[in-house]
Design a protein around this motif. Structure first.
Motif, PDB file in Angstrom:
ATOM      1  N   ASP A 172       0.823  -1.216   0.000  1.00  0.00           N
ATOM      2  CA  ASP A 172       0.000   0.000   0.000  1.00  0.00           C
ATOM      3  C   ASP A 172       0.859   1.270   0.000  1.00  0.00           C
ATOM      4  O   ASP A 172       0.425   2.332   0.459  1.00  0.00           O
ATOM      5  CB  ASP A 172      -0.947   0.033   1.211  1.00  0.00           C
TER       6      ASP A 172
ATOM      7  N   ASP B  67      -4.260  -0.616  -1.787  1.00  0.00           N
ATOM      8  CA  ASP B  67      -4.136  -1.750  -2.710  1.00  0.00           C
ATOM      9  C   ASP B  67      -3.176  -1.471  -3.855  1.00  0.00           C
ATOM     10  O   ASP B  67      -3.272  -2.089  -4.919  1.00  0.00           O
ATOM     11  CB  ASP B  67      -5.511  -2.148  -3.272  1.00  0.00           C
ATOM     12  N   LEU B  68      -2.267  -0.547  -3.659  1.00  0.00           N
ATOM     13  CA  LEU B  68      -1.275  -0.226  -4.693  1.00  0.00           C
ATOM     14  C   LEU B  68       0.103  -0.224  -4.042  1.00  0.00           C
ATOM     15  O   LEU B  68       0.484   0.725  -3.350  1.00  0.00           O
ATOM     16  CB  LEU B  68      -1.571   1.128  -5.333  1.00  0.00           C
ATOM     17  N   ASP B  69       0.837  -1.315  -4.242  1.00  0.00           N
ATOM     18  CA  ASP B  69       2.145  -1.486  -3.622  1.00  0.00           C
ATOM     19  C   ASP B  69       3.224  -0.743  -4.399  1.00  0.00           C
ATOM     20  O   ASP B  69       3.060  -0.411  -5.578  1.00  0.00           O
ATOM     21  CB  ASP B  69       2.515  -2.971  -3.562  1.00  0.00           C
TER      22      ASP B  69
ATOM     23  N   THR C  92       6.270   1.914  -9.693  1.00  0.00           N
ATOM     24  CA  THR C  92       4.823   1.740  -9.778  1.00  0.00           C
ATOM     25  C   THR C  92       4.548   0.469 -10.582  1.00  0.00           C
ATOM     26  O   THR C  92       5.006   0.350 -11.722  1.00  0.00           O
ATOM     27  CB  THR C  92       4.162   2.933 -10.476  1.00  0.00           C
TER      28      THR C  92
ATOM     29  N   GLU D 164       1.027  -3.655 -13.613  1.00  0.00           N
ATOM     30  CA  GLU D 164      -0.291  -4.275 -13.572  1.00  0.00           C
ATOM     31  C   GLU D 164      -1.345  -3.334 -12.995  1.00  0.00           C
ATOM     32  O   GLU D 164      -2.547  -3.575 -13.136  1.00  0.00           O
ATOM     33  CB  GLU D 164      -0.245  -5.567 -12.749  1.00  0.00           C
ATOM     34  N   ASP D 165      -0.896  -2.249 -12.350  1.00  0.00           N
ATOM     35  CA  ASP D 165      -1.823  -1.278 -11.767  1.00  0.00           C
ATOM     36  C   ASP D 165      -1.823   0.062 -12.500  1.00  0.00           C
ATOM     37  O   ASP D 165      -2.515   0.995 -12.079  1.00  0.00           O
ATOM     38  CB  ASP D 165      -1.461  -1.009 -10.305  1.00  0.00           C
TER      39      ASP D 165
ATOM     40  N   ASP E 102      -3.160   1.120 -15.036  1.00  0.00           N
ATOM     41  CA  ASP E 102      -4.420   1.551 -15.636  1.00  0.00           C
ATOM     42  C   ASP E 102      -5.470   1.838 -14.574  1.00  0.00           C
ATOM     43  O   ASP E 102      -6.613   2.155 -14.885  1.00  0.00           O
ATOM     44  CB  ASP E 102      -4.960   0.500 -16.604  1.00  0.00           C
ATOM     45  N   ASP E 103      -5.086   1.676 -13.313  1.00  0.00           N
ATOM     46  CA  ASP E 103      -6.032   1.941 -12.229  1.00  0.00           C
ATOM     47  C   ASP E 103      -5.975   3.418 -11.872  1.00  0.00           C
ATOM     48  O   ASP E 103      -4.895   3.996 -11.798  1.00  0.00           O
ATOM     49  CB  ASP E 103      -5.698   1.114 -10.985  1.00  0.00           C
TER      50      ASP E 103
ATOM     51  N   LEU F 230      -6.700   5.922  -9.006  1.00  0.00           N
ATOM     52  CA  LEU F 230      -7.032   6.107  -7.600  1.00  0.00           C
ATOM     53  C   LEU F 230      -7.280   7.585  -7.326  1.00  0.00           C
ATOM     54  O   LEU F 230      -7.103   8.443  -8.170  1.00  0.00           O
ATOM     55  CB  LEU F 230      -5.914   5.556  -6.726  1.00  0.00           C
TER      56      LEU F 230
ATOM     57  N   THR G 206      -1.244   6.490 -11.207  1.00  0.00           N
ATOM     58  CA  THR G 206      -0.262   5.513 -11.661  1.00  0.00           C
ATOM     59  C   THR G 206       0.428   5.904 -12.960  1.00  0.00           C
ATOM     60  O   THR G 206       1.207   5.121 -13.500  1.00  0.00           O
ATOM     61  CB  THR G 206      -0.936   4.149 -11.839  1.00  0.00           C
TER      62      THR G 206
END
Length: 574
Positions: free
Chosen positions: A83, A88-90, A141, A144-145, A147-148, A150, A311
């Motif tokens: 996080d 939920d974004l490591d 970053t 896989e994330d 395109d998310d 936040l 991201t």
């Protein structure tokens, strides 16, 4: 001398994260030419799941330190900060091994550099550096994330004691330094064509940022669309041409014409319409206090940046975003120049308008000098219902210190108001300036009334005397460098005003503030129709008696100079 140029000679920082190092240097060579289309290209490398990474895993990456060709670097995974970037974004922590990183640390402009696992899959993008200063430790970053989208971008990422100790054991960074955590690599939006002194001296306007810093000049050749590859330079701009407002970083992935990069926001706008550019790096500058920074030139736009999120940024090659054409022609003595900027983000249009005017003035006038100027401008656009509109105005300005910095605010204010109206599109902003060395002005010295063939000075106990239903014959006394000038003033007094008392105000146009709450094109048209030039004189008659109230206004002029000051006198109606 008559020239038309579309290149910004220098870039200076416009806005940056609070932790940004001072003195970001970026060069630019951006031509405001026709739309450019690039063939789809890229690697389409699949993502490597962060859950499968382990401490000590070897990684490789790509980035550019000079020119346009990506160079490889090696690295080792130090650990995963759960996080670390957001819920939920490591964040993956990696120690990078590369000569340029040994000298400058993880640098500004390295944002987006792809990092790969041993099997060739894409782990993510370099996006963060240690907060204490230059170091080889990068925060990644996860791809896989990327395109998310936040909701909140952290300025600094905290880490625990155990993680700080792990970083200290694996690198030359002390535990105290590591404990300061990570921060997003600064991604300043930089402005070309406008001197740092100009940016620092601008008035307080919501569309003009504060705290701009000086920059150097890049001279390398511009890059072409074929250089937009994973690990290659990429830039996103709010405007390009005479005034380029852009941020330079690195592409993480290019796949079937779609480009993802930076690994963190540029301006955190969400959906956006920035233009996408390739870039050519000149070198990476060391900075002993903060992260080093890449000096680069921008190529012509080759696509659109459509998303700007936590991201990273996402765009596509090919079609360019709709742009507002902002043009200024400045003439001074025998020198004339026309400068043009293409503005692609509506929220930046007002600032671009002001910067275009002042940049072109500095190029033509080429001095900080007193003077005067006539400015004519036209705004063209499309209203909410799809109908075309056009707003135009002419005015005169004067300054005893710096005429180039005096003009442009009123026009930019109007552009700002129009671009904030949902559904209204500003297509072009065109202005023409004619500058003179003469900075002299008039000042309203007094008001006189003609009685029995004699002009009587009003004030100091002497009031204007009027007859209901007649015309009040006055003149304004204007004081200039050569002496006094008289401007005839007449005002019709209503027949119903008998027995009323009040006041007469005479004001120079350069003494007043014009504007209004513009929430529609119709209101903008009304405001422009009611604007008073700086070289005009406004006469306002106000009369009252019990519940009766009379107001009359008249504008006289224009004069051959800006008129300042005001006078008020009492009026009695018989």
């Amino acid at each position: 001398m008559t020239t038309t140029r579309r290149r910004g000679p220098a870039l200076v920082t416009l806005t940056a994260a609070a932790t940004a190092a001072t003195g970001l240097l970026l060069g630019t060579t951006v031509v405001a030419g026709p739309a450019t289309s690039a063939e789809p290209a890229g690697d389409c490398t699949p993502a490597f799941p962060v859950a499968e990474l382990e401490t000590g895993d070897a990684v490789t990456g790509l980035t550019v330190t000079r020119g346009t060709t990506p160079e490889p670097f090696a690295g080792e995974v130090l650990g995963i900060q759960e996080d670390g970037i957001g819920p939920d974004l490591d964040m993956v922590m990696v120690e990078v091994d590369m000569p340029a990183v040994e000298k400058a640390g993880i640098w500004q402009g390295m944002s987006g550099s792809p990092v790969y696992a041993a099997d060739g899959r894409l782990i993510g993008a370099v996006a963060y550096g240690l907060s204490f200063g230059p170091s080889p430790v990068a925060g990644i970053t996860p791809f896989e994330d990327m395109d998310d989208y936040l909701a909140e971008a952290p300025a600094r990422i905290r880490i625990g004691k155990a993680t700080a100790a792990r970083i200290a054991r694996a690198t030359g960074v002390t535990r105290t330094q590591a404990a300061q955590g990570f921060r997003q690599l600064p991604m300043p939006v930089a402005v070309s064509g406008v001197r740092a002194e100009r940016l620092a001296a601008t008035e307080d306007r919501p569309y003009l940022p504060r705290g701009a810093q000086a920059a150097g000049v890049g001279t390398a050749a511009a890059a072409g669309p074929e250089t937009l590859v994973a690990g290659g330079n990429m830039a996103a701009s709010l405007s390009y041409g005479d005034v380029t407002q852009a941020g330079v970083g690195t592409a993480t992935s290019v796949c079937n014409g779609r480009v993802v990069g930076f690994g963190h926001p540029m301006s955190f706008e969400g959906e956006t319409t920035m233009s996408l550019h390739p870039a050519s790096a000149i070198y990476v500058q060391e900075d002993p206090v903060g992260p080093g920074f890449k000096v680069a030139n921008l190529g012509a736009p080759v696509g659109t940046v459509s998303e700007d999120h936590l991201t990273g940024i996402t765009g596509f090659l090919g079609a360019l975003p709709r742009a507002t054409t902002i043009t200024n022609t400045t003439t001074y003595q025998d020198r004339t120049r026309t400068g043009t900027t293409m503005n692609t983000v509506d929220s930046a249009a007002a600032g671009t308008t002001y910067y275009q005017i002042v940049a072109n003035h500095d190029r033509v006038v080429d001095a900080l000098m007193p003077g005067s100027e006539t400015l004519s401008w036209t705004i063209r656009g499309t209203d909410v219902d799809g109908s075309a509109f056009e707003l135009s105005f002419d005015d005169r300005y004067a300054s005893e210190y710096d005429i180039s910095g005096e003009v442009g605010y009123e026009l930019s204010d109007l552009v700002y108001a129009l671009t904030r109206i949902e559904g209204v599109s500003v297509d072009s902003v065109t202005s023409e300036s004619v500058v003179s060395d003469d900075s002299s002005t008039y000042r309203v010295r007094g008001v006189q009334q003609k009685r029995g063939g004699t002009w009587i000075p009003l004030g100091k106990g002497e009031r204007a005397e009027a007859k209901a239903g007649s015309t009040l014959v006055l003149r304004a006394v204007l004081a200039g460098a050569e002496g006094l000038t008289y401007v005839p003033l007449t005002m019709k007094v209503p027949a119903s005003a008998a027995g009323m008392k009040g006041r007469l105000a005479v004001q120079g146009g350069g003494w007043m503030y014009g504007g209004g709450n513009i929430t529609s094109v119709a209101k903008a048209e009304k405001v422009v129709a009611g604007m008073i030039r700086n070289d005009e004189v406004e006469v306002e008659l106000t009369l009252d008696k019990r519940r009766k109230h009379v107001e009359r206004t008249k504008v006289v002029g224009p004069a051959d100079r800006v008129v300042l000051g005001s006078k008020r006198v009492r009026v009695v109606v018989r």
